[in-house]
Motif scaffolding. Sequence first.
Motif, mmCIF file in Angstrom:
data_model
loop_
_atom_site.group_PDB
_atom_site.id
_atom_site.type_symbol
_atom_site.label_atom_id
_atom_site.label_comp_id
_atom_site.label_asym_id
_atom_site.label_seq_id
_atom_site.Cartn_x
_atom_site.Cartn_y
_atom_site.Cartn_z
ATOM 1 N N PHE A 1 0.831 -1.204 0.000
ATOM 2 C CA PHE A 1 0.000 0.000 0.000
ATOM 3 C C PHE A 1 0.868 1.257 0.000
ATOM 4 C CE2 PHE A 1 -2.628 3.139 2.306
ATOM 5 C CZ PHE A 1 -3.762 3.116 1.522
ATOM 6 N N ARG A 2 1.932 1.246 0.800
ATOM 7 C CA ARG A 2 2.838 2.399 0.875
ATOM 8 C C ARG A 2 3.597 2.591 -0.440
ATOM 9 N NH1 ARG A 2 6.558 3.044 6.082
ATOM 10 N NH2 ARG A 2 4.547 2.454 6.918
ATOM 11 N N ASP A 3 4.038 1.500 -1.057
ATOM 12 C CA ASP A 3 4.722 1.606 -2.354
ATOM 13 C C ASP A 3 3.787 2.152 -3.427
ATOM 14 O OD1 ASP A 3 7.108 0.675 -1.346
ATOM 15 O OD2 ASP A 3 6.744 -1.408 -1.955
ATOM 16 N N ARG A 4 2.548 1.690 -3.418
ATOM 17 C CA ARG A 4 1.572 2.204 -4.374
ATOM 18 C C ARG A 4 1.324 3.696 -4.145
ATOM 19 N NH1 ARG A 4 -2.147 -1.730 -3.954
ATOM 20 N NH2 ARG A 4 -3.231 -0.648 -2.287
ATOM 21 N N GLY A 5 1.279 4.119 -2.893
ATOM 22 C CA GLY A 5 1.130 5.537 -2.573
ATOM 23 C C GLY A 5 2.304 6.360 -3.067
ATOM 24 N N ARG A 6 3.512 5.821 -2.922
ATOM 25 C CA ARG A 6 4.704 6.537 -3.423
ATOM 26 C C ARG A 6 4.684 6.659 -4.938
ATOM 27 N NH1 ARG A 6 8.391 3.308 0.589
ATOM 28 N NH2 ARG A 6 8.288 4.688 2.394
ATOM 29 N N ARG A 7 4.236 5.602 -5.625
ATOM 30 C CA ARG A 7 4.145 5.670 -7.087
ATOM 31 C C ARG A 7 3.117 6.700 -7.526
ATOM 32 N NH1 ARG A 7 4.451 0.059 -6.791
ATOM 33 N NH2 ARG A 7 2.213 -0.125 -7.145
ATOM 34 N N ILE A 8 1.978 6.728 -6.862
ATOM 35 C CA ILE A 8 0.943 7.708 -7.211
ATOM 36 C C ILE A 8 1.445 9.127 -6.933
ATOM 37 C CG2 ILE A 8 -1.357 8.550 -6.561
ATOM 38 C CD1 ILE A 8 -2.150 5.610 -6.161
ATOM 39 N N ARG A 9 2.147 9.311 -5.823
ATOM 40 C CA ARG A 9 2.709 10.630 -5.511
ATOM 41 C C ARG A 9 3.740 11.040 -6.553
ATOM 42 N NH1 ARG A 9 5.249 11.308 0.246
ATOM 43 N NH2 ARG A 9 6.619 9.752 -0.652
ATOM 44 N N ALA A 10 4.546 10.099 -7.019
ATOM 45 C CA ALA A 10 5.538 10.409 -8.057
ATOM 46 C C ALA A 10 4.848 10.814 -9.360
ATOM 47 C CB ALA A 10 6.453 9.208 -8.284
ATOM 48 N N TRP A 11 3.748 10.141 -9.709
ATOM 49 C CA TRP A 11 2.980 10.541 -10.884
ATOM 50 C C TRP A 11 2.434 11.955 -10.711
ATOM 51 C CZ3 TRP A 11 2.305 9.142 -15.729
ATOM 52 C CH2 TRP A 11 2.700 7.882 -16.109
ATOM 53 N N GLY A 12 1.971 12.267 -9.508
ATOM 54 C CA GLY A 12 1.470 13.610 -9.236
ATOM 55 C C GLY A 12 2.552 14.663 -9.394
ATOM 56 N N ILE A 13 3.747 14.361 -8.908
ATOM 57 C CA ILE A 13 4.860 15.296 -9.068
ATOM 58 C C ILE A 13 5.188 15.474 -10.544
ATOM 59 C CG2 ILE A 13 7.336 15.571 -8.633
ATOM 60 C CD1 ILE A 13 6.847 14.290 -5.885
#
Length: 133
Positions: free
Chosen positions: A10-22
């Motif tokens: 879940f945390r890795d998926r959150g980091r990937r989504i945040r990276a897409w947002g950036i």
Amino acid sequence: MRSHDYDLDFRDRGRRIRAWGIGLLSLAGLLWAWCAVLLLTPYEVDEEPDDRYPRECESRLLTERGTANDGVRRGALCESERDWPEALAVLGLSVPVSVAGAMAFTSGSLMCRMSAHAEAMRVLDGLADRPSA
């Protein structure tokens, strides 16, 4: 799957989504910069193909005379070279990109924060359940 493994996923998926947002916010920033270049920088127009002395034109936004905004009806070269619709299209394209980037960054950050909170709660529960001797 154990809860710890799920939490890490879940945390890795959150980091990937945040990276897409950036990435999307960076793209929106580039679109804003492109719009600023179109509106704020002076430019040159060739009166003929391979013109050795191109005509210098003022920026579209910061003009003292009416060269940037008047003259399309007169057939002037400067006015027809850089059009308002192009700059506004770039600006309009940046809006959904920036909204999607802000949403992705926010949800990804929230996912990471929720995961960290859940892990902290598990650690605190483990400390509370331990017998005090």
